[in-house]
Motif scaffolding. Structure first.
Motif, PDB file in Angstrom:
ATOM      1  N   GLN A   1       1.172  13.995   3.970  1.00  0.00           N
ATOM      2  CA  GLN A   1       1.447  13.507   2.624  1.00  0.00           C
ATOM      3  C   GLN A   1       2.946  13.627   2.396  1.00  0.00           C
ATOM      4  O   GLN A   1       3.553  14.631   2.770  1.00  0.00           O
ATOM      5  N   ALA A   2       3.542  12.627   1.800  1.00  0.00           N
ATOM      6  CA  ALA A   2       4.991  12.644   1.597  1.00  0.00           C
ATOM      7  C   ALA A   2       5.328  11.969   0.273  1.00  0.00           C
ATOM      8  O   ALA A   2       4.440  11.502  -0.447  1.00  0.00           O
TER       9      ALA A   2
ATOM     10  N   PRO B   1       0.835  -1.200   0.000  1.00  0.00           N
ATOM     11  CA  PRO B   1       0.000   0.000   0.000  1.00  0.00           C
ATOM     12  C   PRO B   1       0.872   1.253   0.000  1.00  0.00           C
ATOM     13  O   PRO B   1       2.072   1.180   0.283  1.00  0.00           O
ATOM     14  N   ASN B   2       0.260   2.386  -0.308  1.00  0.00           N
ATOM     15  CA  ASN B   2       1.011   3.640  -0.287  1.00  0.00           C
ATOM     16  C   ASN B   2       0.642   4.478   0.930  1.00  0.00           C
ATOM     17  O   ASN B   2       0.714   5.696   0.901  1.00  0.00           O
ATOM     18  N   LYS B   3       0.222   3.771   1.994  1.00  0.00           N
ATOM     19  CA  LYS B   3      -0.092   4.432   3.255  1.00  0.00           C
ATOM     20  C   LYS B   3       0.552   3.650   4.393  1.00  0.00           C
ATOM     21  O   LYS B   3       0.742   2.441   4.297  1.00  0.00           O
ATOM     22  N   SER B   4       0.843   4.375   5.487  1.00  0.00           N
ATOM     23  CA  SER B   4       1.366   3.730   6.687  1.00  0.00           C
ATOM     24  C   SER B   4       0.766   4.404   7.902  1.00  0.00           C
ATOM     25  O   SER B   4       0.374   5.575   7.853  1.00  0.00           O
ATOM     26  N   PHE B   5       0.679   3.647   9.004  1.00  0.00           N
ATOM     27  CA  PHE B   5       0.302   4.262  10.262  1.00  0.00           C
ATOM     28  C   PHE B   5       1.533   4.950  10.830  1.00  0.00           C
ATOM     29  O   PHE B   5       2.678   4.691  10.431  1.00  0.00           O
ATOM     30  N   LEU B   6       1.321   5.855  11.762  1.00  0.00           N
ATOM     31  CA  LEU B   6       2.397   6.693  12.267  1.00  0.00           C
ATOM     32  C   LEU B   6       3.517   5.892  12.907  1.00  0.00           C
ATOM     33  O   LEU B   6       4.688   6.268  12.826  1.00  0.00           O
ATOM     34  N   SER B   7       3.180   4.777  13.554  1.00  0.00           N
ATOM     35  CA  SER B   7       4.202   4.006  14.265  1.00  0.00           C
ATOM     36  C   SER B   7       5.164   3.308  13.324  1.00  0.00           C
ATOM     37  O   SER B   7       6.202   2.815  13.749  1.00  0.00           O
TER      38      SER B   7
ATOM     39  N   PHE C   1       3.115   8.949  -0.892  1.00  0.00           N
ATOM     40  CA  PHE C   1       3.044   8.119   0.308  1.00  0.00           C
ATOM     41  C   PHE C   1       2.385   8.938   1.409  1.00  0.00           C
ATOM     42  O   PHE C   1       2.645  10.130   1.549  1.00  0.00           O
ATOM     43  N   GLU C   2       1.520   8.289   2.179  1.00  0.00           N
ATOM     44  CA  GLU C   2       0.720   9.013   3.162  1.00  0.00           C
ATOM     45  C   GLU C   2       0.840   8.342   4.528  1.00  0.00           C
ATOM     46  O   GLU C   2       0.884   7.115   4.628  1.00  0.00           O
ATOM     47  N   TYR C   3       0.876   9.163   5.571  1.00  0.00           N
ATOM     48  CA  TYR C   3       0.848   8.671   6.950  1.00  0.00           C
ATOM     49  C   TYR C   3      -0.488   9.047   7.582  1.00  0.00           C
ATOM     50  O   TYR C   3      -0.936  10.196   7.465  1.00  0.00           O
ATOM     51  N   VAL C   4      -1.121   8.061   8.225  1.00  0.00           N
ATOM     52  CA  VAL C   4      -2.384   8.279   8.914  1.00  0.00           C
ATOM     53  C   VAL C   4      -2.261   7.756  10.343  1.00  0.00           C
ATOM     54  O   VAL C   4      -1.300   7.084  10.704  1.00  0.00           O
ATOM     55  N   GLU C   5      -3.271   8.052  11.146  1.00  0.00           N
ATOM     56  CA  GLU C   5      -3.244   7.635  12.543  1.00  0.00           C
ATOM     57  C   GLU C   5      -3.228   6.112  12.664  1.00  0.00           C
ATOM     58  O   GLU C   5      -3.698   5.385  11.784  1.00  0.00           O
TER      59      GLU C   5
END
Length: 1258
Positions: free
Chosen positions: A1103-1104, A1047-1053, A1140-1144
């Motif tokens: 967003q990164a 995926p192109n998303k990750s959680f913050l940790s 690439f995106e970071y979400v909670e």
């Protein structure tokens, strides 16, 4: 047959999956191209058409028809298949039709999509039901606008069999108006009947296609006369069809590329795929022309076969021929020396191996060929033209003269034939053109005339869109490339937005795209904008931005939009008068001359912005492209402060028109007094040599800006400045007393001066007869080896200095300073230091009474390297004491092998470097150093002459981008002073590890941008390159390609597994993922197509961009597929970063958020666990549930919740057990459960930060 509800649900899910790509697609940009909007289709796309009025797009795909708005948002979707069908059966719309063959669910491939706005209908023809067509509403494509056939109407198969009935068979067509405005349909379809690869292989003797479907036909499309709808609409009907005879169809396998209208003609581009043909057979690519009716005239309809004429079109010559047409585009362009745009046909042609080219043909040449062909045929047999006897209307292969008199044909007859002339015709000689561009895998073309520049757009079979800017001679001037989604091939038909040619519509396998053909905003300055060579872009002067002309609000005003055709010299610039202003000057205005292209500014709000204030400008004169203005200056106190140590500051100024800065420049505010103050020792000279006008006041010894600033006589030329003349002084021993005589110029005799050496001690200068002074009794001391003092003359009264343009340097030395040995001491005499060795110490010569002239023998402390090649050339470094005091006195040997001393690297007494000679054999011996043939020193270490051997190396292949870590194994590999690994004897493989048996180095990028083999050898001490036997060969392969990251998303940790898919990862030794502004992490190569990375942790949602380093080389996205093609050489770097995106972090809880649940032994345990709101799109494989140590099977999941079940006994029968949800690397213990006395408790923690504990108690 409409699809079922289940089918729709399944298709909806597929559509959702495809939709995840659209956000990234709609922002993908490369150079001069940008995907503006995108629409994804779950099934393969087939055709599209754009309505110029409503700007709607109608997109046909397999089994679906979409109606999209101008932004490609879906308005209507309707299903067109699958349906029950059999290609051996008549269409079910034929009332009397029966079929003995079994029908199966068959996909409906759209073969023809056309608009008739006048009738408000969309013509949609599919491959099912023998190529049946429907007329649907343009306002709602799910509604059939005209029912056909009508109930009870007489219907013939030829009215139903309109387009090709096979997914791979071609169909082209167009709607036009006949006499009186009657709508008609021209359609051309590949024959799919008996004897073709499309015909069902069941030994059927019935050929429905031959009987009812000619290759080319003109049909009625008048919805007001339904009884004749889709008929040939002429009597006899054979005159309106072009039909190949059955017996020669195998020799005339026509594949249709495109049909288009020019003037009152329809052109049809064709390929004849038959390997051989009759005597009239033309080259593989054919251009046919048919005359259409003039809608302004009410007359008898023109007959298709009377006007039909064809000719071959050939791209290339002399063995470099591209023999198959893939795509064609008509356009009016300004080419060669034409006074005005003229029509051309641009085509993409291909040949075996994926090679392709672009050729261009003048339509005027086509038209003249056609006229000459008919003229020739009317006068009898001719080598240039023949009659097509392969067509049922053909009257014989040869032309025949009708009557004895030579016929003079009228213009209309030359263009369109006539009933009494022979027809249809074929020209024997093809129209030829030379390729203007050649590349691999081109698939489609569209061309536009942009401000009299020809711009070509090319789609490729691996998902690229290229943009070429052509010169007037049609050679390529500039090119750009855009990577499209998923490397999908581009469909052969592309077209511009009819209301805005700055946008191009195109199709790939699963996507429909609206591409912005120019991204002018990438260029921030006028020079960048015009130098980019993008014909779409120009400089909008009054808005100070690069834009297309229509986006420049003042673009229609003269000189307000500068096109690429203008030179960079047309960019607005300013000349400011004066360009330098004294801070003390009382100046109110500056004059500004604006050069370049600028519209008339009279009547506009024109201001001057100085950064510190804005004033109103006055426009005085306007001379064409030159304008003169006056700008009031701001108050002097508003000027920026001149920085410390500087004598001026630069002030920016911009001319603003309606509050927009349209041209900028700068001028200088200077202060002459500062000039003199910051150059203490050259105050006068610096003052009068400044870039601006300053004067020197010799009375006050100050630099002034104006003659009005002082009543004294001023100096204006630096040659008039008071100054001292420097001269060379030999080095002086410390503590000695000396007299320095100095000559002065332009200095008043008798002026009180002090001699200043910078050591805090001043010596009174004594005037001599003439312009000279003495500095007497000067004693300078130092405690270091050598120190430089600078002598200046200082005015006693003012503390200012006489100019010293050339510094007066005095060197003072101390013989006893430092830790000198005998050789070092004697060596100082070469520097002018009168030092001698005296009683085991270095002293001044005049202070020594017992001088030691012979120094102790050399003492060698270190030798390196300790080995070198037999061929010599090793730079041997010897360190020690008393190694002589001159390189000329030294001799160095290794056994009997001489080593030549290199003077440039010699340091007196302590270090020498020599170059070894060649040795006849491998040997080891000590190093001997002799001084002047007397004193001799011998090393403890042995130096060895060895013969390095290369045995193995690997890996033997790597990417073109370089970075491969090469390992060479062998013997004595670290011999010599320099070891270089050479690639093709021209490039260096950078060595990062060296030992006697291993060399490790990093491969450079390939010199050529193509896969190739290169030699690997090792150079020792500059000698010839040493090769292995057999020699080492390294193969540069195409660079690895990253297609997607999911995926192109990750959680913050952090720690989420990111799958990187692509090709060529077997060439990758190391991978690093770097997320901009977040961090980086190492990755693992799982296979040649998969890399797995763990996302780094982030501090906040954001967003990164994700970058990848393959073999420590930044990935730049050069290649796109493993198709065996060469690299995309003309492609700009792109796709080197991925969104690439970071979400909670995800959250989990039970349905009622309980903290305790009870469970009785023997009963199935079912837990319902809710997911908190999350944008992570976690997959089933990314989380699990355990009760204690037992895995709870997940039996159902969706976006909101999941169920887990245990149908077996738990490992622990009593007590409290945690129920734990593991999501990726995060562990959530969310409740406690009790079985009998057993309870499960939920808490939340990270796996790396806490331990889970079983909790006892109620």
């Amino acid at each position: 047959m409409p699809p079922s509800t289940a089918d729709r649900s399944s298709l909806g899910l597929l559509a959702t999956v495809f939709a995840v790509f659209l956000t990234a697609l709609q922002t993908r940009t490369a150079g001069a191209l940008k995907i503006q909007q995108a629409f994804a289709s779950p099934s393969h796309t087939n055709n599209f058409v754009v309505d110029a009025v409503s700007r709607r797009v109608y997109l046909a795909a397999v089994n679906s028809l979409y109606q999209l708005n101008a932004t490609l948002a879906r308005e209507v979707e309707t299903r067109t298949g699958p349906v029950l069908d059999n290609p051996l059966c008549h269409a079910p719309q034929l009332p009397q039709a029966t079929c003995e063959h079994q029908k199966t669910l068959t996909d409906n491939h759209n073969k023809l999509l056309a608009l008739d706005r006048a009738q408000g209908v969309l013509l949609a023809c599919g491959s099912v039901y023998q190529g049946f067509c429907e007329l649907r509403s343009m306002d709602n494509v799910s509604r059939v606008a005209v029912k056909f056939p009508q109930d009870g109407a007489t219907v013939f198969p030829s009215m139903l069999n309109i387009v090709a009935n096979h997914e791979n068979a071609s169909t082209v067509g167009l709607v036009f108006r006949s006499h009186g405005g009657a709508p008609r349909l021209l359609v051309a379809a590949t024959y799919t009947g008996m004897g073709t690869e499309y015909f069902s292989n069941n030994h059927s003797k019935e050929d429905l296609r031959f009987e009812n479907t000619p290759e080319i036909a003109i049909r009625s499309l008048n919805t007001k006369d339904l009884g004749r709808l889709f008929t040939y609409d002429i009597n006899p009907s054979e005159d309106n069809v072009f039909k190949i005879k059955q017996e020669v169809k195998q020799k005339n396998k026509l594949s249709f590329v495109h049909a288009f209208v020019h003037k009152n003609y329809s052109y049809i581009a064709i390929n004849n795929d038959a390997n051989t043909g009759l005597k009239e057979s033309q080259p593989n690519s054919i251009l046919a022309r048919i005359c259409l009716d003039d809608p302004r005239k009410s007359a008898e309809s023109r007959k298709l076969t009377e006007s039909y004429i064809q000719m071959g079109i050939q791209c290339g010559s002399n063995g470099n021929i591209y023999n198959r047409l893939l795509s064609i585009y008509p356009v009016d362009i300004s080419a060669q020396s034409a006074a005005r745009p003229e029509p051309y046909l641009f085509g993409v042609f291909a040949r075996a191996g994926g090679q392709s080219a672009v050729c261009a043909f003048r339509v005027a040449d086509v038209e003249e060929r056609i006229r000459q062909g008919r003229r020739n045929c009317s006068n009898g047999p001719n080598s240039d033209v023949q009659v097509l006897d392969s067509v049922i209307q053909g009257s014989g292969a040869e032309c025949e003269r009708k009557g004895a008199i030579k016929v003079r044909l009228q213009e209309e007859q030359l263009n369109c034939g006539a009933a009494h002339l022979q027809h249809p015709l074929a020209l024997r000689r093809p129209l030829r053109a030379q390729p203007i561009y050649e590349a691999l895998g081109l698939s489609s073309i569209a061309v536009d005339n942009v401000h009299n520049h020809t711009v070509v757009f090319l789609g490729t079979s691996w998902g690229r869109l290229r943009k070429l800017s052509l010169l007037a001679n049609l050679s390529v001037a500039n090119q750009w490339s855009l990577r499209l989604v998923a490397n999908e091939p581009v469909h052969h038909f592309m077209t511009f937005d009819p209301s805005d040619h700055n946008y191009l519509y195109l199709m790939t396998t699963h996507h429909f795209l609206r591409v912005q053909v120019s991204v002018c905003g990438l260029y921030s300055s006028c020079s960048e904008c015009l130098s980019a060579g993008d014909a779409h872009c120009g400089w909008c002067t009054l808005e100070r931005r690069c834009s297309v002309q229509k986006d420049c609000s003042s673009g229609t005003q003269g000189r307000s939009w500068i096109s690429t055709g203008d030179s960079v010299q047309q960019c607005p610039s300013m000349t400011i008068t004066p360009s330098e202003i004294s801070r003390s000057a009382h100046m109110r205005d500056v004059g500004i001359l604006i050069n370049g292209s600028m519209p008339d500014l009279q009547g506009l709000q024109v201001e001057c912005d100085y950064g510190v204030g804005i004033t109103n400008a006055t426009v005085h004169l306007d001379y064409g492209t030159t304008q003169i203005q006056t700008c009031p200056l701001p108050s002097p106190h508003m000027y920026p402060t001149i920085p410390f140590g500087k004598d001026h500051v630069t002030v920016p100024v911009a001319i603003m028109v309606n509050r927009v800065p349209v041209v900028s420049g700068r001028f200088i505010i200077y202060e002459c007094k500062r000039t003199g103050e910051i150059h203490l020792n050259t105050a006068c000279t610096s003052c009068l040599s400044a870039a601006w006008r300053c004067y020197w006041d010799p009375q006050l010894n100050v630099c002034v800006s104006s003659k009005d600033d002082t009543p004294h006589a001023l100096l204006e030329n630096s040659s008039s400045c008071p100054r001292m003349l420097a001269y060379d002084v030999p080095p002086l021993p410390t503590g000695s007393t000396h007299v320095f005589s100095l000559e002065l110029k332009n200095t008043e005799h008798g002026a009180e001066l002090d001699c200043d050496f910078g050591d805090g001690q001043l010596y009174r200068a004594q005037w001599l007869d003439g312009p000279s002074v003495n500095c007497s009794g000067v004693t300078l001391k130092t405690t270091v080896w050598s120190e430089i003092f600078h002598l200046n003359l200082r005015r006693r009264e003012t503390g200012t200095y006489i100019d010293s343009p050339e510094p007066m340097r005095v060197e003072v030395y101390s013989c006893s300073a430092g830790d000198s040995d005998c050789s070092q001491c004697w060596g100082r005499q070469a520097q002018g230091h009168m030092c001698v060795w005296c009683e085991n110490s270095c002293q001044q010569q005049e202070q020594c009474h017992s001088i030691t002239t012979r120094c102790p023998d050399p003492h060698i402390q270190k030798v390196e390297p300790l080995s070198g090649p037999l061929a010599g050339g090793t730079l041997l470094t010897v360190q020690g004491r008393n190694l002589g005091h001159s390189a000329a006195h030294l001799n160095v040997y290794i056994g009997r092998v001489p080593c030549s001393v290199l003077p440039q690297y010699y340091t007196v007494s302590v270090r020498l470097v020599c170059e070894t000679g060649a040795s006849w054999e491998q040997m080891s011996d000590r190093v001997t150093v002799s001084v002047a043939g007397k004193a001799v020193g011998v090393s403890k270490d042995f130096f060895s002459f060895v013969e390095p051997r290369l045995l193995e190396f690997g890996p033997q292949q790597g990417p073109l981008a370089g970075g491969t870590r090469l390992t060479i194994q062998g013997k004595s590999l670290d011999a010599g002073s320099t070891v270089n690994v050479k690639i093709n004897q021209t490039q260096n493989c950078t060595v990062f590890m060296l030992s006697s048996d291993v060399i490790k180095c990093v491969m450079p990028p390939a010199e050529a941008a193509v896969a190739e083999n290169v030699s690997v050898c090792v150079v020792y001490d500059g000698r010839p390159c040493l090769s292995a036997s057999p020699s080492f060969t390294f193969t540069y392969e195409k660079n690895p390609t990253i297609s997607h990251i999911r995926p192109n998303k990750s959680f913050l940790s952090g720690g989420r597994s990111i799958s990187v898919t692509g090709y060529g990862f077997d060439l990758v030794q190391s991978v690093r993922m770097e997320v901009s502004g977040v961090g980086q992490t190492s990755c693992s190569c799982v296979s040649s197509t998969l890399i797995v990375c763990q996302s780094p942790a982030a501090s906040q949602s954001q967003q990164a961009k994700a970058h990848f380093y393959l073999n420590e080389v930044l990935y730049r996205g050069e290649d796109a597929s493993p198709s065996g093609r060469g690299p995309d050489e003309d492609e700009e770097p792109q796709a080197d970063a991925f969104q690439f995106e970071y979400v909670e972090d995800p959250q989990f809880y039970t349905a009622n958020k309980e903290k305790l649940i009870k469970h009785h032994p023997g009963e199935p345990l079912i837990l319902i666990i809710n997911k908190g709101p999350s944008e992570l799109d976690l997959t089933l494989q990314e989380y699990s549930v355990t009760i204690g140590s037992d895995l709870c099977d997940i039996t159902f999941h969706n976006e909101q919740l999941f169920h887990c079940t245990i149908n077996r006994s738990l490992s622990a029968s009593t007590g409290e057990l945690p129920v734990t949800v593991t999501a990726l690397l995060l562990i959530y213990t969310i409740l406690r459960s009790s079985c009998g006395k057993q309870k499960f408790i939920f808490t939340c923690c990270f796996m790396t930060h806490c331990d889970l504990q079983t909790v006892t108690g109620p």
